[in-house]
Design an enzyme around this catalytic site. Sequence first.
Site, short mmCIF file in Angstrom:
data_model
loop_
_atom_site.label_atom_id
_atom_site.label_comp_id
_atom_site.label_asym_id
_atom_site.label_seq_id
_atom_site.Cartn_x
_atom_site.Cartn_y
_atom_site.Cartn_z
N THR A 146 0.87 -1.19 0.00
CA THR A 146 0.00 0.00 0.00
C THR A 146 0.91 1.23 0.00
OG1 THR A 146 -1.67 -1.19 1.27
CG2 THR A 146 -1.86 1.21 1.19
N LYS B 253 -7.44 1.85 -2.87
CA LYS B 253 -6.99 1.34 -1.57
C LYS B 253 -7.06 2.46 -0.51
CE LYS B 253 -4.88 -1.24 1.50
NZ LYS B 253 -5.02 -2.56 2.00
N LYS C 52 0.82 5.13 8.20
CA LYS C 52 1.46 5.53 6.93
C LYS C 52 0.40 5.70 5.83
CE LYS C 52 2.43 1.90 4.70
NZ LYS C 52 1.77 0.98 3.79
P1 NAP Z 1 5.35 -6.47 7.44
O1 NAP Z 1 4.92 -7.73 8.08
O2 NAP Z 1 5.94 -5.40 8.27
O3 NAP Z 1 6.39 -6.89 6.28
C1 NAP Z 1 7.06 -5.91 5.52
C2 NAP Z 1 7.90 -6.61 4.47
O4 NAP Z 1 8.57 -5.62 3.69
C3 NAP Z 1 8.99 -7.50 5.05
O5 NAP Z 1 9.20 -8.60 4.19
C4 NAP Z 1 10.20 -6.55 5.06
O6 NAP Z 1 11.44 -7.22 5.07
C5 NAP Z 1 9.97 -5.87 3.73
N1 NAP Z 1 10.67 -4.59 3.59
C6 NAP Z 1 10.39 -3.45 4.26
N2 NAP Z 1 11.21 -2.47 3.85
C7 NAP Z 1 12.02 -3.02 2.91
C8 NAP Z 1 13.09 -2.52 2.11
N3 NAP Z 1 13.50 -1.25 2.19
N4 NAP Z 1 13.71 -3.37 1.25
C9 NAP Z 1 13.31 -4.65 1.17
N5 NAP Z 1 12.31 -5.19 1.90
C10 NAP Z 1 11.68 -4.38 2.76
O7 NAP Z 1 4.16 -5.78 6.65
P2 NAP Z 1 2.87 -6.46 5.98
O8 NAP Z 1 1.75 -6.46 6.99
O9 NAP Z 1 3.26 -7.72 5.28
O10 NAP Z 1 2.48 -5.34 4.92
C11 NAP Z 1 3.15 -5.22 3.66
C12 NAP Z 1 2.40 -4.20 2.81
O11 NAP Z 1 1.04 -4.65 2.61
C13 NAP Z 1 2.30 -2.81 3.45
O12 NAP Z 1 2.36 -1.83 2.45
C14 NAP Z 1 0.93 -2.84 4.11
O13 NAP Z 1 0.41 -1.52 4.28
C15 NAP Z 1 0.15 -3.66 3.12
N6 NAP Z 1 -1.02 -4.40 3.66
C16 NAP Z 1 -0.98 -5.01 4.88
C17 NAP Z 1 -2.10 -5.70 5.34
C18 NAP Z 1 -2.13 -6.42 6.67
O14 NAP Z 1 -3.22 -6.76 7.16
N7 NAP Z 1 -0.99 -6.70 7.30
C19 NAP Z 1 -3.25 -5.77 4.55
C20 NAP Z 1 -3.25 -5.18 3.30
C21 NAP Z 1 -2.12 -4.50 2.87
P3 NAP Z 1 12.05 -7.73 6.47
O15 NAP Z 1 11.45 -9.08 6.70
O16 NAP Z 1 13.50 -7.77 6.25
O17 NAP Z 1 11.65 -6.72 7.53
#
Ligand code: NAP
Length: 280
Positions: free
Chosen positions: A89, A164, A232
Amino acid sequence: MKAGMIGLGAMGLGMARNLAKAGYLTAVYNRTTAKTAEFKVPAFDLPEALAAEVDIVLICVSADQDVLDIVEAITKTIKPGSIVVDMSTISSETAKKAAVCLAEKRVAFLDAPVSGGVEGAKNGTLAMMVGGDADALGKARPVLEAMTRRIIHMGKTGSGQATKAVNQVMCAGINQAVTEALAFGEAQGLAMDKVIDVISGGASGNWFLQHRGVTMTQGTFAPGFKLALHHKDLKICQTIAAQTGVSIPLADMTVTDYEELMAEGYGDEDISALYRMKKQ
Ligand code: NAP
């Protein structure tokens, strides 16, 4: 079609598992390499190494700059005719920048954020809103269907992320309503498991109540969806609201509340941690 997954966080992990189950996953990359261990496909130590080996690159990382850094890296190696699908997102503006950058390499970019939570990612039931070229979506669709229950093409690049943003404003209001109502119920000494059960079956029932109601009333706030990530998203929504002259007071209030919770060290908890404030 060979698919490579970049980002194995709370969302990306479930998505990658479903891609593997459907036979599309041929490569993975995660910044923290330990998370790649469970996959039987090659794990690359750089995004650009992965991009050289696949037809479709799927990205699910945290925020705008993370997506731009990855796009910049993969443009060094990606094959013309490939497709990049970003499921993070981010803002529509960032999606447009990524698309321009990849177009120079004759690579299509789809902004394809998702909704449905970690449960949706795990079960392959996400809703996906897509901006970008319809033909590219047509080619990518079979792969995307391995992770989703619903895919809607919203229009040109950036329109997936714009949609979104609508979802995220709604999510803020739902969080406010559910946490406030449940704290109100608890203050009356009601059996909260029964309250959640019966209300979930009525007109006020919703996904957040069903999936986070019990845990929040038990004082458990494991993500889920990290509060700092929703913050964010709401900052992006506030920018859009200012540009369009629309008022989004529920989102504004949620930003303020989240900032208080983040200052207290709760940014990595699920967004249902808003319940902490409502209970006070
Ligand atoms: P998360 O658990 O915090 O995972 C973030 C991922 O991004 C991890 O694999 C992290 O790697 C990687 N990452 C972050 N910064 C990076 C960088 N600079 N270079 C390479 N890899 C990087 O977050 P999430 O919940 O999966 O969410 C991911 C996205 O989906 C976000 O944009 C969020 O807003 C969106 N989203 C989330 C949900 C939800 O319910 N969780 C639902 C819909 C959409 P590391 O493992 O090394 O930290």
